[in-house]
Design an enzyme around this catalytic site. Sequence first.
Site, mmCIF file in Angstrom:
data_model
loop_
_atom_site.group_PDB
_atom_site.id
_atom_site.type_symbol
_atom_site.label_atom_id
_atom_site.label_comp_id
_atom_site.label_asym_id
_atom_site.label_seq_id
_atom_site.Cartn_x
_atom_site.Cartn_y
_atom_site.Cartn_z
ATOM 1 N N GLU A 180 -1.736 6.534 8.624
ATOM 2 C CA GLU A 180 -2.297 7.355 7.554
ATOM 3 C C GLU A 180 -3.415 8.219 8.127
ATOM 4 O OE1 GLU A 180 -3.289 6.215 3.077
ATOM 5 O OE2 GLU A 180 -4.867 5.517 4.427
ATOM 6 N N LYS B 197 0.801 -1.221 0.000
ATOM 7 C CA LYS B 197 0.000 0.000 0.000
ATOM 8 C C LYS B 197 0.837 1.276 0.000
ATOM 9 C CE LYS B 197 -4.402 -1.632 1.838
ATOM 10 N NZ LYS B 197 -4.240 -2.992 1.362
ATOM 11 N N ARG C 75 -8.201 -6.874 -9.843
ATOM 12 C CA ARG C 75 -8.985 -8.085 -10.110
ATOM 13 C C ARG C 75 -10.419 -7.679 -10.399
ATOM 14 N NH1 ARG C 75 -11.952 -7.903 -5.493
ATOM 15 N NH2 ARG C 75 -10.910 -7.260 -3.574
#
Length: 521
Positions: free
Chosen positions: A204, A117, A295
């Site tokens: 974050e 990430k 995906r």
Amino acid sequence: MIKKILIANRGEIALRIIRTCKEMGIKTVALCPLPGQESNFLETSLANEHYFLDKEGTQGYLDQKKIIEIAKKARADAIHPGYGFLAENWRFAKFCQKQNIKFIGPHFKVLKKLEDKIEAKKLAQKVGIPVLSASDGSIKTKDDLFKWAFKIKPPFVLKARKGGGGIGIRIVNGHFSFGELFSTAASLQGQMGLAFSDIDFFLEKYLSGAKHIEFQILGDGNNFVHLGERECTIQRRFQKLLEEAPSLFLDESKRKEMGGLAIKLGRELRYKGAATVEFLVDEAKNFYFLEVNPRIQVEHPVTEAVTGVDIVEQQIRIAQGENIPFSQSDILFNGWAIEARINGEDCLRKFQPGPGTIEKYLPPGGQGIFLHTFLKEGQEIYPYFDSLLAKLIAWGKTREEAIRKLSRALDEMTIEGIPTTIPFFKALLKNKDFLVGNFNTDFVEISGILEELEPPKTPRKIPKFKEKYKEGKVVLGEIEKKEVAKLIFQIYQSVKKFVRTSSMKKTPSRWVMAERLKMFE
């Protein structure tokens, strides 16, 4: 050209892939955990052939060597991973390549980049996508933890670097002590240790009161398009419940800006296949990169409903070397689509999963209603798979029409034997704030909608005991033979599972928990 595809998945997504393959003239191979379970895996009936994984539950679907072995035995040209399980596993994609089997998805090097990430955020920044402030690497020491906590300032999240599915996240909203923060971090790493292959996490900034909006993109390595956005804001525990396309919140200018940046990121990666670029958007319509899901998504049907593009078909065509046959200007958006995830969960008990047997099932129908499911009466809902039972999609010319159709379909739909999220959706579609688009990712928790729900009229059946009174004492009477047999079977299964688990030399894969939840992203 691809002539035969092995589907390394189960349930509704396996059926979804099989149906597109049939329309394309491609043969399919389905998987089933154990012999004797075929009746609970409808894909074994619809595919051209099926094979057994020889492992109970999720374990077989994560066994890379076994799946490749079956693919070779079946002479499959390609493997479609669906979502969850091995869909984002770069090692599996690399393994397929080494075995000369096409992996229907991006190159393993792209999967490896997007798994991280922090690296994904750096890629987003490189192409001009705004990101939330965050630590510049994993938190390795107490000093790192406290330094970044004071630098970012609450509210912030402690987030798994390689997590997914809503697990590996902790929110710190207000004032905190060193002890509390350290305890939160330790708890997070404990959860990650059970679910993921590592325990790295970062800090974050947390964007409270945000909307979760994602863009569907397609790429063939040279050409890239976006198929518009999906509104995925209705969630619980960071896991999606309802999705719609388009978003009521975005205007055409913001849609063009965000879609253009999503394409730019795909081009930077030279992406091949279908992907979703996810954003958080604040009240002022400032948007920030969240992640890329490389995906097919659970919620892809709403995009297909408003664009007419079969995303699974495009995945297959791109995998066999074809170019995308249309440009961005060819993409036309028609009407509104909403998807409700019918999960086997008890809304009155904080969405607790409730496995069991489907005793009565009546699917809805009518104009503008689509249903993706594997359900039938007598269907066994296992405790070790994800809780998704069905995806109920409604299409209308307007959002109001789509909501009316979905509401009518929910009234028609009957599932008895286990708890479901149907009551939640019935209440949601009547909520005034939802109807006007006044909701954010905290809506389910703060709206009070769960408190409005009433217990089902036909509660889940449990064994009933007849009371007999003898000498002033309550004596348990006989239970019906059918119920006794059912209880004995359940006890047998539990004991069998316990003994088998206890005797195993190795503990079950730590990916099991993660893969059960990845589909909720």
